[in-house]
Design an enzyme around this catalytic site. Structure first.
Site, PDB file in Angstrom:
ATOM      1  CB  CYS A  97      97.934  70.434  57.021  1.00 44.30           C
ATOM      2  SG  CYS A  97      96.206  70.124  57.393  1.00 44.30           S
ATOM      3  CG  HIS A 128      96.919  73.986  53.753  1.00 44.05           C
ATOM      4  ND1 HIS A 128      97.647  72.730  53.338  1.00 44.05           N
ATOM      5  CD2 HIS A 128      96.048  73.539  54.498  1.00 44.05           C
ATOM      6  CE1 HIS A 128      97.158  71.741  54.034  1.00 44.05           C
ATOM      7  NE2 HIS A 128      96.085  72.180  54.476  1.00 44.05           N
ATOM      8  CD  GLU A 161     100.094  74.002  50.797  1.00 47.88           C
ATOM      9  OE1 GLU A 161     100.725  74.691  51.581  1.00 47.88           O
ATOM     10  OE2 GLU A 161      99.552  72.947  51.069  1.00 47.88           O
TER      11      GLU A 161
END
Lengths: 230, 83
Positions: free
Chosen positions: A86, A203, A205
């Protein structure tokens, strides 16, 4: 592997990244403040998501000149692994480690939702061990994620197998209908020619813990780790 | 000598400017449908100490090329005045 997760003023996904690398993948992780002048012997550097410097001027434009970035750039130029997610991807483009730029989404909205990704590159370590015919569900959260590069760069990216991910539908079909932000050729992530610098808008994560109901992101980190330890 | 630079940074003509497009559309709501093609950029002013106007222009160009403008998506032009 020793990971260094960089925190810039305004980063907000750094702790999620540290948690996943440390607790879910059992890797050694150090947190690096952007004013550090050493990457402390890390094998891989992660630039997390967020709004470094409040997105002033352009997303990632000012973070690119943080003192630690000098070390990150030289680490990358020496073949070291650098991953930007990002805002981290935006910083990598601004710093010239990755080609192209990330523009305002074509619908002028900040988009925060799950999207489907098709892993494309069969040679880049981040996607090599993924299934190339299935769709991975990973969230995006950005206002400036419209990938743009000129025709020559796009041709190079395609010719050199540098495209990591494209936005697709649940059946892993890539079309304009599933392009959330107007990115050229549905590009969601790319790597450099040497395939040691990786950038992606979604993302992983945020999709790496079963308590969040989605672990598709974990596969992406595992692909990288498996190809390195293999 | 001290100079003031007035810098205009605009999204490249070939690129969609979603902000400009949204503003263009709202012109219709104002009854100003004669207005179209709104494009929105940035105006930056700064001061620069330099030996000459040429020297000042060189420094401002460097600032634009390295930080203020991303030439992949934007273009810039500026005026310099001695202050």
């Amino acid at each position: 592997m020793k990971f260094g997760v960089v925190t810039f003023p305004g980063s907000n996904c750094n702790q999620d990244m540290v948690y996943v690398l440390k607790e879910k993948l059992n890797q050694e992780v150090v947190e690096l403040w952007h004013k550090n002048t050493s990457i402390e012997g890390c094998d891989a550097i992660v630039l997390p998501g967020g709004f470094s410097y409040g997105d002033y001027l352009r997303s990632g434009a000012i973070a690119r000149f943080s003192p630690l970035m000098k070390e990150v750039i030289s680490h990358a130029q020496n073949g070291g692994i650098v991953i930007g997610v990002c805002n981290g991807f935006q910083i990598l483009c601004e710093s010239g480690l990755l080609p192209g730029a990330l523009l305002h989404n074509n619908n002028q909205k900040f988009i925060c939702k799950n999207v489907w990704l098709k892993a494309e590159s069969k040679t880049a370590r981040l996607t090599k061990n993924l299934h190339h015919d299935k769709a991975y569900k990973i969230p995006i959260a950005h206002g400036e994620g419209r990938y743009f590069a000129n025709e020559n760069i796009l041709k190079d990216l395609n010719d050199n197998d540098q495209i990591l991910f494209r936005y697709c539908n649940e059946a892993a079909e890539v079309s304009q209908d599933c392009n959330p932000n107007g990115s050229q050729e549905n590009i969601a992530g790319i790597c450099n020619k040497n395939k040691n610098v990786f950038g992606m808008m979604p993302h992983p994560e945020r999709a790496a813990d079963i308590s969040l109901g989605n672990t598709d992101g974990l596969s992406i980190f595992e692909s990288l780790l498996n190809t390195i330890t293999a | 000598m001290k100079f003031k630079a007035d810098i205009d940074i605009m999204p490249l003509e070939a690129l969609l400017d979603p902000q400009g497009k949204a503003v263009s559309k709202s012109m219709d709501n104002l009854g100003l449908d004669v207005i179209s093609n709104v494009r929105i950029g940035k105006h930056i002013t700064l001061q620069v100490s330099a030996k000459s106007k040429e020297d000042a222009a060189e420094k401002v160009s460097q600032a634009c090329d390295k930080l203020l403008c991303n030439k992949i998506m934007e273009s810039y032009k500026f005026d310099l005045k001695e202050v």
